[in-house]
Design a protein around this motif. Sequence first.
Motif, PDB file in Angstrom:
ATOM      1  N   ALA A  12       0.977  -1.309  -0.136  1.00 52.25           N
ATOM      2  CA  ALA A  12      -0.048   0.102   0.039  1.00 52.25           C
ATOM      3  C   ALA A  12       0.861   1.170  -0.103  1.00 52.25           C
ATOM      4  N   LYS A  15      -2.433   3.782   2.729  1.00 50.60           N
ATOM      5  CA  LYS A  15      -2.689   2.732   3.188  1.00 50.60           C
ATOM      6  C   LYS A  15      -4.335   2.481   3.747  1.00 50.60           C
ATOM      7  N   TYR A  16      -4.708   1.532   3.657  1.00 48.07           N
ATOM      8  CA  TYR A  16      -6.005   1.168   4.310  1.00 48.07           C
ATOM      9  C   TYR A  16      -5.834   0.783   5.904  1.00 48.07           C
ATOM     10  N   TRP A  17      -6.435   1.631   6.563  1.00 47.57           N
ATOM     11  CA  TRP A  17      -6.359   1.196   8.090  1.00 47.57           C
ATOM     12  C   TRP A  17      -7.681   1.762   8.968  1.00 47.57           C
ATOM     13  N   ASN A  25     -15.336  -5.876   6.080  1.00 48.17           N
ATOM     14  CA  ASN A  25     -14.100  -4.951   5.870  1.00 48.17           C
ATOM     15  C   ASN A  25     -14.324  -3.633   4.951  1.00 48.17           C
ATOM     16  N   SER A  31      -7.504   3.723  -0.260  1.00 51.42           N
ATOM     17  CA  SER A  31      -5.862   3.372  -0.304  1.00 51.42           C
ATOM     18  C   SER A  31      -5.445   3.038  -1.623  1.00 51.42           C
ATOM     19  N   ARG A  70     -11.978 -17.917   9.919  1.00 49.54           N
ATOM     20  CA  ARG A  70     -12.107 -16.825   8.822  1.00 49.54           C
ATOM     21  C   ARG A  70     -12.313 -17.301   7.506  1.00 49.54           C
ATOM     22  N   GLY A 136     -12.963 -11.149   2.726  1.00 49.19           N
ATOM     23  CA  GLY A 136     -11.973 -11.977   3.219  1.00 49.19           C
ATOM     24  C   GLY A 136     -10.956 -11.186   4.012  1.00 49.19           C
ATOM     25  N   SER A 137     -10.307 -10.242   3.341  1.00 48.93           N
ATOM     26  CA  SER A 137      -9.465  -9.153   3.687  1.00 48.93           C
ATOM     27  C   SER A 137      -9.587  -8.029   2.950  1.00 48.93           C
ATOM     28  N   SER A 139      -7.538  -5.574   2.039  1.00 48.82           N
ATOM     29  CA  SER A 139      -6.345  -5.414   1.090  1.00 48.82           C
ATOM     30  C   SER A 139      -6.216  -6.443  -0.024  1.00 48.82           C
ATOM     31  N   ARG A 142      -7.530  -5.671  -3.579  1.00 45.20           N
ATOM     32  CA  ARG A 142      -6.754  -4.779  -4.598  1.00 45.20           C
ATOM     33  C   ARG A 142      -5.864  -5.892  -5.318  1.00 45.20           C
ATOM     34  N   SER A 190      -3.002  -7.217  11.698  1.00 46.39           N
ATOM     35  CA  SER A 190      -3.535  -6.100  11.096  1.00 46.39           C
ATOM     36  C   SER A 190      -4.728  -5.870  11.478  1.00 46.39           C
ATOM     37  N   ARG A 191      -5.541  -6.781  11.567  1.00 46.89           N
ATOM     38  CA  ARG A 191      -6.969  -6.623  11.842  1.00 46.89           C
ATOM     39  C   ARG A 191      -7.390  -6.446  13.115  1.00 46.89           C
ATOM     40  N   MET A 194      -5.848  -2.874  14.051  1.00 49.42           N
ATOM     41  CA  MET A 194      -6.615  -1.692  13.302  1.00 49.42           C
ATOM     42  C   MET A 194      -7.598  -1.449  14.218  1.00 49.42           C
ATOM     43  N   ASP A 281       4.279  -1.847   5.991  1.00 45.31           N
ATOM     44  CA  ASP A 281       2.891  -2.233   6.419  1.00 45.31           C
ATOM     45  C   ASP A 281       2.881  -2.653   7.711  1.00 45.31           C
ATOM     46  N   ALA A 282       1.930  -3.203   8.334  1.00 45.62           N
ATOM     47  CA  ALA A 282       2.001  -3.707   9.491  1.00 45.62           C
ATOM     48  C   ALA A 282       2.680  -4.893  10.148  1.00 45.62           C
TER      49      ALA A 282
HETATM   50  C1  DP6 Z   1      -0.966  -2.213   6.676  1.00 40.75           C
HETATM   51  O1  DP6 Z   1      -6.233  -6.067   4.787  1.00 40.75           O
HETATM   52  O2  DP6 Z   1      -4.729  -7.196   6.268  1.00 40.75           O
HETATM   53  O3  DP6 Z   1      -1.130  -3.542   4.970  1.00 40.75           O
HETATM   54  O4  DP6 Z   1      -9.057  -6.128   6.200  1.00 40.75           O
HETATM   55  O5  DP6 Z   1      -8.732  -6.745   8.637  1.00 40.75           O
HETATM   56  O6  DP6 Z   1      -7.967  -8.406   6.668  1.00 40.75           O
HETATM   57  P1  DP6 Z   1      -8.150  -6.965   7.103  1.00 40.75           P
HETATM   58  O7  DP6 Z   1      -6.807  -6.097   7.010  1.00 40.75           O
HETATM   59  P2  DP6 Z   1      -5.701  -6.197   5.873  1.00 40.75           P
HETATM   60  O8  DP6 Z   1      -5.012  -4.843   6.547  1.00 40.75           O
HETATM   61  C2  DP6 Z   1      -3.834  -4.324   5.677  1.00 40.75           C
HETATM   62  C3  DP6 Z   1      -3.117  -3.251   6.421  1.00 40.75           C
HETATM   63  C4  DP6 Z   1      -2.119  -2.679   5.829  1.00 40.75           C
HETATM   64  C5  DP6 Z   1      -2.366  -1.440   4.759  1.00 40.75           C
HETATM   65  C6  DP6 Z   1      -2.899  -1.716   3.436  1.00 40.75           C
HETATM   66  O9  DP6 Z   1      -2.565  -2.928   2.881  1.00 40.75           O
HETATM   67  O10 DP6 Z   1      -3.642  -0.960   2.828  1.00 40.75           O
END
Ligand code: DP6
Length: 327
Positions: A12, A15-17, A25, A31, A70, A136-137, A139, A142, A190-191, A194, A281-282
Amino acid sequence: MKAKAIAHPNIALVKYWGKIGQQNNSPAVGSISLTLDQLATTTSVEFDELIENNRLVLNGKPARDKQFRRVSYFMDAIRKRAKVQLRWDIQSDNNFPTDAGLASSASAFASLALAATHAAGLNLSEPQLSALARIGSGSAARSIYGGFVEMPPGQSDIDDPAAVQLEDENYWPLCILVCVTSTTPKPVTSRDAMRLTQASSPFYNAWVKASVEDLDQMRSAIRGRDLDAVGTIAEHNAMKLHALVMTSRPPLVYWNSGTMSVINEVHRMRQDDLHAYFTIDAGPQVKVICLDQDSSIIANRLQSLSNVHEIIKAVPGPAARLVEVCS
Ligand code: DP6
Protein backbone atom coordinates in the motif's frame (compact mmCIF):
# COMPACT_ATOMS: atom_id res chain seq x y z
CA MET A 1 -15.20 -29.28 -9.09
CA LYS A 2 -11.65 -28.13 -8.54
CA ALA A 3 -9.69 -24.97 -9.38
CA LYS A 4 -6.29 -23.48 -8.68
CA ALA A 5 -5.35 -19.77 -8.79
CA ILE A 6 -2.33 -17.54 -8.18
CA ALA A 7 -2.41 -14.02 -6.74
CA HIS A 8 0.29 -11.59 -5.70
CA PRO A 9 0.45 -9.43 -2.59
CA ASN A 10 0.41 -5.67 -2.94
CA ILE A 11 2.15 -2.90 -1.05
CA ALA A 12 0.00 0.00 0.00
CA LEU A 13 1.43 3.36 -1.08
CA VAL A 14 -1.50 5.04 0.69
CA LYS A 15 -2.76 2.68 3.34
CA TYR A 16 -6.10 1.21 4.33
CA TRP A 17 -6.29 1.38 8.12
CA GLY A 18 -9.65 1.61 9.86
CA LYS A 19 -13.08 0.15 9.09
CA ILE A 20 -16.69 1.22 8.95
CA GLY A 21 -18.90 -1.25 10.81
CA GLN A 22 -18.01 -4.68 12.10
CA GLN A 23 -18.42 -6.83 9.01
CA ASN A 24 -16.96 -7.32 5.55
CA ASN A 25 -14.00 -4.95 5.89
CA SER A 26 -15.53 -1.74 4.55
CA PRO A 27 -12.62 0.71 4.69
CA ALA A 28 -12.84 3.98 6.59
CA VAL A 29 -10.15 5.45 4.31
CA GLY A 30 -9.27 4.97 0.65
CA SER A 31 -6.00 3.28 -0.32
CA ILE A 32 -3.71 2.97 -3.34
CA SER A 33 -1.42 -0.01 -3.86
CA LEU A 34 1.03 -1.63 -6.21
CA THR A 35 0.80 -5.37 -6.90
CA LEU A 36 4.18 -7.15 -6.66
CA ASP A 37 5.28 -9.81 -9.13
CA GLN A 38 7.84 -11.90 -7.22
CA LEU A 39 5.77 -12.83 -4.18
CA ALA A 40 2.83 -15.17 -4.79
CA THR A 41 0.18 -17.32 -3.15
CA THR A 42 -1.08 -20.41 -4.97
CA THR A 43 -4.41 -21.74 -3.75
CA SER A 44 -6.36 -24.79 -4.85
CA VAL A 45 -9.96 -25.43 -3.88
CA GLU A 46 -12.01 -28.56 -4.30
CA PHE A 47 -15.71 -29.15 -3.59
CA ASP A 48 -16.69 -32.79 -3.45
CA GLU A 49 -19.45 -34.88 -1.93
CA LEU A 50 -16.82 -37.37 -0.71
CA ILE A 51 -15.14 -34.78 1.52
CA GLU A 52 -16.25 -35.54 5.07
CA ASN A 53 -14.94 -32.42 6.81
CA ASN A 54 -13.92 -29.05 5.48
CA ARG A 55 -10.13 -28.92 5.37
CA LEU A 56 -7.68 -26.01 5.17
CA VAL A 57 -3.96 -26.61 4.75
CA LEU A 58 -1.68 -23.56 4.78
CA ASN A 59 1.92 -23.98 3.68
CA GLY A 60 1.64 -27.75 4.21
CA LYS A 61 0.19 -27.57 7.74
CA PRO A 62 -3.40 -27.71 9.05
CA ALA A 63 -4.67 -24.17 9.68
CA ARG A 64 -5.04 -22.80 13.19
CA ASP A 65 -8.60 -22.35 14.55
CA LYS A 66 -8.70 -18.61 13.96
CA GLN A 67 -7.57 -18.95 10.33
CA PHE A 68 -10.06 -21.77 9.79
CA ARG A 69 -12.97 -19.70 11.12
CA ARG A 70 -12.05 -16.76 8.92
CA VAL A 71 -11.88 -18.92 5.79
CA SER A 72 -15.11 -20.76 6.72
CA TYR A 73 -16.99 -17.44 6.90
CA PHE A 74 -15.63 -16.55 3.47
CA MET A 75 -16.44 -19.95 1.96
CA ASP A 76 -20.00 -19.74 3.33
CA ALA A 77 -20.47 -16.50 1.36
CA ILE A 78 -19.31 -18.27 -1.82
CA ARG A 79 -21.40 -21.39 -1.24
CA LYS A 80 -24.47 -19.25 -0.63
CA ARG A 81 -23.91 -17.28 -3.81
CA ALA A 82 -23.24 -20.41 -5.89
CA LYS A 83 -26.00 -22.39 -4.14
CA VAL A 84 -23.50 -25.15 -3.41
CA GLN A 85 -23.80 -27.24 -0.24
CA LEU A 86 -20.70 -29.40 -0.73
CA ARG A 87 -17.79 -29.44 1.71
CA TRP A 88 -14.42 -28.09 0.67
CA ASP A 89 -10.73 -28.84 0.72
CA ILE A 90 -8.30 -25.92 0.39
CA GLN A 91 -4.53 -25.90 0.07
CA SER A 92 -2.71 -22.60 -0.02
CA ASP A 93 1.03 -21.97 -0.28
CA ASN A 94 3.07 -18.80 -0.12
CA ASN A 95 6.54 -18.43 -1.62
CA PHE A 96 7.36 -15.85 1.11
CA PRO A 97 7.04 -15.52 4.93
CA THR A 98 3.41 -15.71 6.10
CA ASP A 99 1.74 -13.27 8.54
CA ALA A 100 4.94 -11.29 8.80
CA GLY A 101 3.75 -7.99 7.29
CA LEU A 102 4.18 -9.00 3.64
CA ALA A 103 0.47 -8.78 2.81
CA SER A 104 -0.07 -12.53 2.75
CA SER A 105 -3.78 -12.11 3.53
CA ALA A 106 -4.16 -10.00 0.37
CA SER A 107 -2.78 -12.66 -1.97
CA ALA A 108 -4.37 -15.46 0.07
CA PHE A 109 -7.94 -14.17 -0.20
CA ALA A 110 -7.53 -12.91 -3.78
CA SER A 111 -6.35 -16.37 -4.93
CA LEU A 112 -9.00 -18.06 -2.79
CA ALA A 113 -11.79 -15.87 -4.21
CA LEU A 114 -10.78 -16.78 -7.76
CA ALA A 115 -10.19 -20.50 -7.19
CA ALA A 116 -13.23 -21.04 -4.96
CA THR A 117 -15.70 -19.26 -7.26
CA HIS A 118 -14.53 -21.30 -10.25
CA ALA A 119 -14.61 -24.52 -8.26
CA ALA A 120 -18.18 -23.61 -7.26
CA GLY A 121 -19.14 -23.03 -10.90
CA LEU A 122 -19.29 -19.21 -10.74
CA ASN A 123 -17.59 -17.00 -13.31
CA LEU A 124 -17.41 -13.54 -11.72
CA SER A 125 -16.03 -10.37 -13.29
CA GLU A 126 -12.95 -8.70 -11.78
CA PRO A 127 -15.06 -6.02 -10.04
CA GLN A 128 -17.29 -8.71 -8.52
CA LEU A 129 -14.22 -10.70 -7.44
CA SER A 130 -12.70 -7.64 -5.80
CA ALA A 131 -15.89 -7.10 -3.79
CA LEU A 132 -15.88 -10.76 -2.78
CA ALA A 133 -12.18 -10.85 -1.89
CA ARG A 134 -12.69 -7.88 0.43
CA ILE A 135 -15.01 -9.99 2.58
CA GLY A 136 -11.93 -12.11 3.35
CA SER A 137 -9.47 -9.25 3.81
CA GLY A 138 -9.67 -5.57 2.87
CA SER A 139 -6.34 -5.48 1.07
CA ALA A 140 -7.28 -8.61 -0.95
CA ALA A 141 -9.73 -6.53 -3.02
CA ARG A 142 -6.69 -4.78 -4.53
CA SER A 143 -4.75 -8.00 -5.29
CA ILE A 144 -7.40 -9.07 -7.81
CA TYR A 145 -5.82 -6.50 -10.15
CA GLY A 146 -2.27 -5.97 -11.38
CA GLY A 147 -0.31 -2.70 -11.30
CA PHE A 148 -1.57 0.37 -9.43
CA VAL A 149 -4.94 -0.12 -7.75
CA GLU A 150 -7.24 2.12 -5.74
CA MET A 151 -9.80 1.04 -3.17
CA PRO A 152 -12.15 3.88 -2.27
CA PRO A 153 -13.52 4.25 1.25
CA GLY A 154 -17.01 3.32 2.33
CA GLN A 155 -19.48 0.52 2.35
CA SER A 156 -20.49 -1.02 -0.95
CA ASP A 157 -22.75 -3.69 -2.25
CA ILE A 158 -21.53 -7.19 -3.02
CA ASP A 159 -21.68 -6.41 -6.76
CA ASP A 160 -20.07 -2.96 -6.61
CA PRO A 161 -16.36 -3.03 -7.41
CA ALA A 162 -14.41 -2.74 -4.16
CA ALA A 163 -11.27 -1.65 -5.99
CA VAL A 164 -10.33 -0.34 -9.44
CA GLN A 165 -7.14 -0.48 -11.46
CA LEU A 166 -5.47 2.90 -12.00
CA GLU A 167 -2.62 1.69 -14.24
CA ASP A 168 -1.52 -1.78 -15.31
CA GLU A 169 1.78 -3.47 -14.45
CA ASN A 170 3.52 -2.26 -17.62
CA TYR A 171 2.87 1.41 -16.97
CA TRP A 172 6.09 2.32 -15.17
CA PRO A 173 9.32 0.32 -14.56
CA LEU A 174 9.52 0.72 -10.80
CA CYS A 175 11.26 -1.66 -8.47
CA ILE A 176 10.32 -2.64 -4.93
CA LEU A 177 13.11 -4.07 -2.80
CA VAL A 178 11.47 -6.01 -0.01
CA CYS A 179 13.88 -5.99 2.93
CA VAL A 180 13.04 -8.94 5.16
CA THR A 181 14.11 -8.10 8.71
CA SER A 182 12.20 -10.92 10.43
CA THR A 183 10.53 -14.11 9.22
CA THR A 184 8.47 -14.81 12.33
CA PRO A 185 4.73 -14.07 12.34
CA LYS A 186 3.90 -10.67 13.82
CA PRO A 187 2.55 -10.63 17.39
CA VAL A 188 -0.66 -8.71 16.55
CA THR A 189 -2.52 -9.11 13.24
CA SER A 190 -3.44 -6.07 11.11
CA ARG A 191 -7.07 -6.76 11.87
CA ASP A 192 -6.64 -6.66 15.64
CA ALA A 193 -4.22 -3.73 15.48
CA MET A 194 -6.64 -1.77 13.30
CA ARG A 195 -9.44 -2.26 15.80
CA LEU A 196 -7.20 -1.26 18.69
CA THR A 197 -5.93 1.86 16.95
CA GLN A 198 -9.36 2.96 15.88
CA ALA A 199 -10.62 2.63 19.44
CA SER A 200 -7.71 4.19 21.27
CA SER A 201 -5.25 6.34 19.28
CA PRO A 202 -5.87 10.07 19.82
CA PHE A 203 -4.69 10.62 16.23
CA TYR A 204 -7.18 8.32 14.48
CA ASN A 205 -9.58 11.06 13.30
CA ALA A 206 -6.68 13.14 11.98
CA TRP A 207 -5.47 10.06 10.04
CA VAL A 208 -8.86 9.62 8.35
CA LYS A 209 -9.01 13.32 7.46
CA ALA A 210 -5.45 13.43 6.06
CA SER A 211 -5.98 10.37 3.88
CA VAL A 212 -8.06 12.36 1.37
CA GLU A 213 -5.13 14.63 0.52
CA ASP A 214 -2.67 11.71 0.41
CA LEU A 215 -4.92 9.94 -2.11
CA ASP A 216 -5.30 13.02 -4.33
CA GLN A 217 -1.57 13.65 -4.32
CA MET A 218 -0.71 9.99 -4.90
CA ARG A 219 -3.06 9.74 -7.88
CA SER A 220 -1.47 12.75 -9.55
CA ALA A 221 2.09 11.58 -8.70
CA ILE A 222 1.36 8.23 -10.38
CA ARG A 223 -0.20 10.00 -13.36
CA GLY A 224 2.98 12.10 -13.72
CA ARG A 225 5.29 9.08 -13.16
CA ASP A 226 6.95 11.23 -10.49
CA LEU A 227 8.98 8.88 -8.26
CA ASP A 228 10.04 11.57 -5.78
CA ALA A 229 6.42 12.57 -5.22
CA VAL A 230 5.18 8.95 -4.99
CA GLY A 231 7.99 8.14 -2.56
CA THR A 232 7.55 11.21 -0.38
CA ILE A 233 3.79 10.69 0.00
CA ALA A 234 4.18 6.93 0.59
CA GLU A 235 6.84 7.48 3.25
CA HIS A 236 4.81 10.13 5.04
CA ASN A 237 1.66 7.99 4.91
CA ALA A 238 3.53 4.99 6.36
CA MET A 239 4.97 7.10 9.18
CA LYS A 240 1.48 8.37 10.03
CA LEU A 241 0.20 4.80 10.20
CA HIS A 242 3.00 3.73 12.52
CA ALA A 243 2.48 6.82 14.68
CA LEU A 244 -1.15 5.68 15.07
CA VAL A 245 -0.13 2.18 16.02
CA MET A 246 2.49 3.40 18.49
CA THR A 247 -0.04 5.71 20.15
CA SER A 248 -2.75 3.11 20.64
CA ARG A 249 -3.41 1.70 24.12
CA PRO A 250 -1.66 -0.60 24.70
CA PRO A 251 0.96 0.71 22.27
CA LEU A 252 2.21 -1.45 19.45
CA VAL A 253 5.62 -1.23 17.84
CA TYR A 254 6.00 -3.34 14.70
CA TRP A 255 9.56 -2.26 13.97
CA ASN A 256 12.77 -4.05 14.92
CA SER A 257 16.39 -2.95 14.66
CA GLY A 258 16.53 -4.05 11.01
CA THR A 259 13.54 -1.81 10.24
CA MET A 260 15.40 1.17 11.71
CA SER A 261 18.61 0.32 9.83
CA VAL A 262 16.76 0.32 6.50
CA ILE A 263 14.98 3.60 7.28
CA ASN A 264 18.30 5.25 8.17
CA GLU A 265 20.05 3.82 5.10
CA VAL A 266 17.27 5.08 2.80
CA HIS A 267 17.69 8.57 4.25
CA ARG A 268 21.49 8.35 3.77
CA MET A 269 21.00 7.24 0.17
CA ARG A 270 18.87 10.28 -0.52
CA GLN A 271 21.64 12.50 0.85
CA ASP A 272 23.86 10.75 -1.73
CA ASP A 273 21.34 11.69 -4.45
CA LEU A 274 19.92 8.21 -4.87
CA HIS A 275 16.15 8.21 -5.37
CA ALA A 276 15.00 5.63 -2.81
CA TYR A 277 11.93 5.77 -0.55
CA PHE A 278 10.40 3.33 1.93
CA THR A 279 7.04 2.13 3.06
CA ILE A 280 6.18 -0.26 5.91
CA ASP A 281 2.92 -2.15 6.39
CA ALA A 282 1.86 -3.75 9.67
CA GLY A 283 5.10 -5.58 10.38
CA PRO A 284 8.85 -5.07 10.56
CA GLN A 285 9.65 -5.49 6.85
CA VAL A 286 10.59 -2.41 4.84
CA LYS A 287 9.79 -2.05 1.16
CA VAL A 288 12.14 0.29 -0.68
CA ILE A 289 10.73 1.94 -3.79
CA CYS A 290 13.03 3.06 -6.60
CA LEU A 291 13.34 3.08 -10.38
CA ASP A 292 14.27 -0.29 -11.84
CA GLN A 293 17.39 1.22 -13.41
CA ASP A 294 18.73 2.21 -9.92
CA SER A 295 17.77 -1.02 -8.17
CA SER A 296 21.17 -2.81 -8.24
CA ILE A 297 23.12 -0.02 -6.59
CA ILE A 298 20.37 0.53 -4.00
CA ALA A 299 20.03 -3.22 -3.30
CA ASN A 300 23.81 -3.47 -2.76
CA ARG A 301 23.69 -0.80 -0.10
CA LEU A 302 20.74 -2.43 1.65
CA GLN A 303 22.40 -5.85 1.44
CA SER A 304 25.34 -4.58 3.46
CA LEU A 305 23.10 -3.95 6.52
CA SER A 306 23.77 -6.67 9.07
CA ASN A 307 20.19 -7.05 10.32
CA VAL A 308 18.53 -7.46 6.92
CA HIS A 309 18.07 -11.22 6.29
CA GLU A 310 17.08 -11.13 2.66
CA ILE A 311 16.16 -8.72 -0.10
CA ILE A 312 13.48 -9.76 -2.55
CA LYS A 313 13.44 -7.73 -5.73
CA ALA A 314 9.94 -7.24 -7.13
CA VAL A 315 8.51 -5.22 -10.00
CA PRO A 316 4.86 -4.31 -10.66
CA GLY A 317 2.94 -7.57 -10.90
CA PRO A 318 -0.09 -8.90 -12.76
CA ALA A 319 -3.67 -9.63 -11.75
CA ALA A 320 -4.81 -12.78 -9.96
CA ARG A 321 -5.25 -15.61 -12.45
CA LEU A 322 -6.51 -19.15 -12.76
CA VAL A 323 -3.98 -21.88 -13.44
CA GLU A 324 -6.23 -24.93 -13.46
CA VAL A 325 -9.93 -25.80 -13.50
CA CYS A 326 -11.33 -29.33 -13.64
CA SER A 327 -14.84 -30.56 -13.11
C1 DP6 B 1 -1.09 -2.03 6.80
O1 DP6 B 1 -6.17 -6.09 4.68
O2 DP6 B 1 -4.74 -7.30 6.33
O3 DP6 B 1 -1.28 -3.60 5.03
O4 DP6 B 1 -9.16 -6.18 6.21
O5 DP6 B 1 -8.67 -6.84 8.54
O6 DP6 B 1 -7.95 -8.31 6.67
P1 DP6 B 1 -8.20 -6.89 7.12
O7 DP6 B 1 -6.80 -6.13 7.11
P2 DP6 B 1 -5.63 -6.16 6.05
O8 DP6 B 1 -4.89 -4.80 6.42
C2 DP6 B 1 -3.90 -4.26 5.64
C3 DP6 B 1 -3.22 -3.17 6.38
C4 DP6 B 1 -1.98 -2.60 5.72
C5 DP6 B 1 -2.34 -1.44 4.80
C6 DP6 B 1 -2.89 -1.80 3.43
O9 DP6 B 1 -2.60 -2.89 2.89
O10 DP6 B 1 -3.54 -0.92 2.83
